[in-house]
Design a protein around this motif. Sequence first.
Motif, PDB file in Angstrom:
ATOM      1  N   LEU A  94       0.802  -1.225   0.000  1.00  0.00           N
ATOM      2  CA  LEU A  94       0.000   0.000   0.000  1.00  0.00           C
ATOM      3  C   LEU A  94       0.839   1.282   0.000  1.00  0.00           C
ATOM      4  O   LEU A  94       0.285   2.380  -0.003  1.00  0.00           O
ATOM      5  N   ARG A  95       2.151   1.161  -0.012  1.00  0.00           N
ATOM      6  CA  ARG A  95       3.021   2.339   0.054  1.00  0.00           C
ATOM      7  C   ARG A  95       2.683   3.371  -1.018  1.00  0.00           C
ATOM      8  O   ARG A  95       2.492   4.544  -0.724  1.00  0.00           O
ATOM      9  N   GLU A  96       2.617   2.931  -2.249  1.00  0.00           N
ATOM     10  CA  GLU A  96       2.348   3.839  -3.368  1.00  0.00           C
ATOM     11  C   GLU A  96       0.990   4.533  -3.199  1.00  0.00           C
ATOM     12  O   GLU A  96       0.857   5.732  -3.440  1.00  0.00           O
ATOM     13  N   ILE A 133       5.028   8.239   6.368  1.00  0.00           N
ATOM     14  CA  ILE A 133       4.660   7.757   5.027  1.00  0.00           C
ATOM     15  C   ILE A 133       5.622   8.311   3.979  1.00  0.00           C
ATOM     16  O   ILE A 133       6.002   7.617   3.041  1.00  0.00           O
ATOM     17  N   ARG A 134       6.062   9.544   4.166  1.00  0.00           N
ATOM     18  CA  ARG A 134       6.951  10.185   3.180  1.00  0.00           C
ATOM     19  C   ARG A 134       8.421   9.855   3.404  1.00  0.00           C
ATOM     20  O   ARG A 134       9.263  10.250   2.611  1.00  0.00           O
ATOM     21  N   ASN A 135       8.741   9.124   4.455  1.00  0.00           N
ATOM     22  CA  ASN A 135      10.129   8.827   4.801  1.00  0.00           C
ATOM     23  C   ASN A 135      10.606   7.563   4.080  1.00  0.00           C
ATOM     24  O   ASN A 135      10.211   6.449   4.434  1.00  0.00           O
ATOM     25  N   PRO A 136      11.489   7.700   3.087  1.00  0.00           N
ATOM     26  CA  PRO A 136      11.957   6.510   2.357  1.00  0.00           C
ATOM     27  C   PRO A 136      12.780   5.559   3.228  1.00  0.00           C
ATOM     28  O   PRO A 136      12.799   4.355   2.991  1.00  0.00           O
ATOM     29  N   LEU A 137      13.445   6.087   4.259  1.00  0.00           N
ATOM     30  CA  LEU A 137      14.228   5.236   5.156  1.00  0.00           C
ATOM     31  C   LEU A 137      13.326   4.289   5.947  1.00  0.00           C
ATOM     32  O   LEU A 137      13.688   3.131   6.187  1.00  0.00           O
ATOM     33  N   PHE A 138      12.134   4.746   6.324  1.00  0.00           N
ATOM     34  CA  PHE A 138      11.173   3.876   7.005  1.00  0.00           C
ATOM     35  C   PHE A 138      10.807   2.699   6.107  1.00  0.00           C
ATOM     36  O   PHE A 138      10.805   1.546   6.549  1.00  0.00           O
ATOM     37  N   TYR A 140      12.462   1.503   3.575  1.00  0.00           N
ATOM     38  CA  TYR A 140      13.634   0.657   3.364  1.00  0.00           C
ATOM     39  C   TYR A 140      13.823  -0.289   4.550  1.00  0.00           C
ATOM     40  O   TYR A 140      14.057  -1.490   4.369  1.00  0.00           O
ATOM     41  N   ASN A 141      13.734   0.243   5.761  1.00  0.00           N
ATOM     42  CA  ASN A 141      13.896  -0.594   6.953  1.00  0.00           C
ATOM     43  C   ASN A 141      12.783  -1.635   7.058  1.00  0.00           C
ATOM     44  O   ASN A 141      13.018  -2.761   7.487  1.00  0.00           O
ATOM     45  N   LEU A 142      11.575  -1.241   6.666  1.00  0.00           N
ATOM     46  CA  LEU A 142      10.468  -2.195   6.684  1.00  0.00           C
ATOM     47  C   LEU A 142      10.713  -3.309   5.660  1.00  0.00           C
ATOM     48  O   LEU A 142      10.428  -4.479   5.919  1.00  0.00           O
ATOM     49  N   LEU A 143      11.261  -2.945   4.543  1.00  0.00           N
ATOM     50  CA  LEU A 143      11.583  -3.922   3.500  1.00  0.00           C
ATOM     51  C   LEU A 143      12.674  -4.883   3.965  1.00  0.00           C
ATOM     52  O   LEU A 143      12.684  -6.056   3.583  1.00  0.00           O
TER      53      LEU A 143
END
Length: 159
Positions: A94-96, A133-138, A140-143
């Motif tokens: 659901l990120r996108e 939601i706008r934090n790409p590092l979050f 990435y860490n979730l991935l």
Amino acid sequence: IPIRWTRLSNTKNIFSRWLQINLIVGDYFKAESNLLSCPHVANELISWLRGKVQILGLVKQVTKEQSKVELSVIRPVLTRWTAYYLAYERLLVLREVLECIVISDEHKAESEKQVITGSREARKEAKKMVDIIRNPLFWYNLLRHDLFHNLSILFNLYV
């Protein structure tokens, strides 16, 4: 009697494998200390999203507009780590959609906003969640919690 012993032995094997996998998950969280905040933040985001019916409606609307399968946010069950894996995986799917909702909401007039609304405290909490939601590092860490995927496969194979 041998049949009962075989069943009991089989049950013991399943239980011991289950314990071993849970110990692996526990060791993983102890070793990866900088990842510990990611599940906590993800759980906060999930709880916030599940508590906002209007945002869940927007998720449904945006997925329809994008001709995707309608999905919702999954709330993990405390006693099942596989439920956490599925909840985090769904959040990644659901990120996108969530980013699209946040971006479109930012461009709306103050009276038309649907994400950051309500009292001062509610707006403060919503801004915090929008930042997540706008934090790409979050994301990435979730991935990086892909280990859960491998463990869930292992768990289903051996149990």
